[in-house]
Write an enzyme that holds these catalytic residues in place. Structure first.
Site, PDB file in Angstrom:
ATOM      1  N   ASP A  68       0.838  -1.201   0.000  1.00  0.00           N
ATOM      2  CA  ASP A  68       0.000   0.000   0.000  1.00  0.00           C
ATOM      3  C   ASP A  68       0.867   1.242   0.000  1.00  0.00           C
ATOM      4  O   ASP A  68       1.805   1.346   0.794  1.00  0.00           O
ATOM      5  CB  ASP A  68      -0.924   0.045   1.220  1.00  0.00           C
ATOM      6  CG  ASP A  68      -1.870   1.218   1.092  1.00  0.00           C
ATOM      7  OD1 ASP A  68      -2.862   1.101   0.347  1.00  0.00           O
ATOM      8  OD2 ASP A  68      -1.598   2.286   1.682  1.00  0.00           O
TER       9      ASP A  68
HETATM   10  C1  LIG Z   1       3.113   8.610  -5.186  1.00  0.00           C
HETATM   11  C2  LIG Z   1       2.882   7.653  -6.323  1.00  0.00           C
HETATM   12  C3  LIG Z   1       1.888   6.697  -6.258  1.00  0.00           C
HETATM   13  N1  LIG Z   1       1.670   5.834  -7.305  1.00  0.00           N
HETATM   14  C4  LIG Z   1       0.605   4.815  -7.255  1.00  0.00           C
HETATM   15  C5  LIG Z   1       1.074   3.447  -6.751  1.00  0.00           C
HETATM   16  C6  LIG Z   1      -0.221   2.786  -6.349  1.00  0.00           C
HETATM   17  O1  LIG Z   1      -0.723   2.028  -7.457  1.00  0.00           O
HETATM   18  C7  LIG Z   1      -1.147   3.945  -6.048  1.00  0.00           C
HETATM   19  C8  LIG Z   1      -1.550   3.964  -4.606  1.00  0.00           C
HETATM   20  O2  LIG Z   1      -2.652   3.123  -4.392  1.00  0.00           O
HETATM   21  P1  LIG Z   1      -2.619   1.770  -3.568  1.00  0.00           P
HETATM   22  O3  LIG Z   1      -3.876   1.715  -2.759  1.00  0.00           O
HETATM   23  O4  LIG Z   1      -1.315   1.608  -2.855  1.00  0.00           O
HETATM   24  O5  LIG Z   1      -2.662   0.630  -4.686  1.00  0.00           O
HETATM   25  P2  LIG Z   1      -3.702   0.372  -5.856  1.00  0.00           P
HETATM   26  O6  LIG Z   1      -5.093   0.672  -5.401  1.00  0.00           O
HETATM   27  O7  LIG Z   1      -3.225   1.094  -7.102  1.00  0.00           O
HETATM   28  O8  LIG Z   1      -3.497  -1.188  -6.137  1.00  0.00           O
HETATM   29  P3  LIG Z   1      -3.704  -2.472  -5.146  1.00  0.00           P
HETATM   30  O9  LIG Z   1      -4.325  -2.026  -3.847  1.00  0.00           O
HETATM   31  O10 LIG Z   1      -4.589  -3.408  -5.918  1.00  0.00           O
HETATM   32  O11 LIG Z   1      -2.322  -3.013  -4.968  1.00  0.00           O
HETATM   33  O12 LIG Z   1      -0.443   5.142  -6.367  1.00  0.00           O
HETATM   34  C9  LIG Z   1       2.461   5.897  -8.436  1.00  0.00           C
HETATM   35  O13 LIG Z   1       2.269   5.118  -9.385  1.00  0.00           O
HETATM   36  N2  LIG Z   1       3.467   6.841  -8.507  1.00  0.00           N
HETATM   37  C10 LIG Z   1       3.713   7.730  -7.505  1.00  0.00           C
HETATM   38  O14 LIG Z   1       4.641   8.563  -7.631  1.00  0.00           O
END
Ligand SMILES: Cc1cn([C@H]2C[C@H](O)[C@@H](COP(=O)(O)OP(=O)(O)OP(=O)(O)O)O2)c(=O)[nH]c1=O
Length: 191
Positions: A68
């Site tokens: 997460d």
């Molecule tokens: C800060 C930041 C976040 N993110 C993304 C990563 C995560 O996919 C998202 C945060 O949400 P999460 O809730 O961590 O993950 P998700 O809902 O995408 O997927 P799952 O729970 O099924 O694993 O933000 C980036 O891609 N780049 C960045 O610089």
């Protein structure tokens, strides 16, 4: 033994592929991501990673990998924005300041769970109206914690980080490799 990536995030799949690892299955978890009253960002991210790992159905010998990513502005948790208006508010709050990006990783095998957290500091420049509107129109904020993705155009807004680039993108590879090894997944096998 099967490796199950418990994530719907394409970033996590790609980051795992960077280690040469292709999961046997991808099962996105479905959990309530609302923070509890007064919950701080780091314990929140850790709790969510654990809850995701518990929510993914797996055999007793299978390894489940979940993570997460949460953006923390002081004590404030910035999750995935609901709409463009909330994304604009997040980016205006982040611009011109330092914030933290926490990615908690949880690996489960049967009823054993291993967890680690990666915390990075990120400086985002203050955004002009032109930059903000162009970024919002591009749609890259959708589904990203804090409403930006450092690996995309928002890289132009970030002059400085301290910590783990892969952690900011969504799966810190040093921690992930250590957890997979602890759970008995042979990540450095030859060939
Ligand atoms: C800060 C930041 C976040 N993110 C993304 C990563 C995560 O996919 C998202 C945060 O949400 P999460 O809730 O961590 O993950 P998700 O809902 O995408 O997927 P799952 O729970 O099924 O694993 O933000 C980036 O891609 N780049 C960045 O610089």
């Amino acid at each position: 033994m099967k490796l199950i990536l418990g994530s719907g995030s394409p970033r996590r799949k790609e980051l795992l592929a960077q280690l040469g690892i292709v999961p046997d299955a991808i099962l996105p978890p479905d959990i309530d991501e609302d923070p509890r009253k007064g919950e701080l960002p780091r314990p929140y991210a850790a709790r969510l990673a654990r809850e995701k790992a518990a929510a993914v159905a797996a055999g007793p010998d299978d390894i489940v990998l979940c993570a997460d990513t949460t953006v923390a502005l002081g004590r404030r948790i910035l999750g995935k924005p609901r709409d463009a208006g909330e994304a604009a508010a997040f980016l205006m709050a982040l611009g011109g300041r330092r914030h933290e990006v926490i990615t908690a990783v949880a690996v489960r095998r049967g009823d054993r769970v291993w967890t680690r957290e990666s915390v990075s500091a990120v400086k985002m420049k203050r955004l002009s109206d032109v930059e903000l509107n162009a970024y919002l129109a591009g749609g890259d904020w959708q589904g990203k914690a804090g409403a930006y993705a450092i690996q995309g155009a928002a890289g132009a807004f970030i002059p400085w980080i301290s910590g783990s680039f892969t952690g900011i993108v969504g799966l810190p590879l040093a921690e992930t490799a250590a957890l997979l090894q602890a759970a008995g997944y042979p990540i450095w096998r030859q060939g």
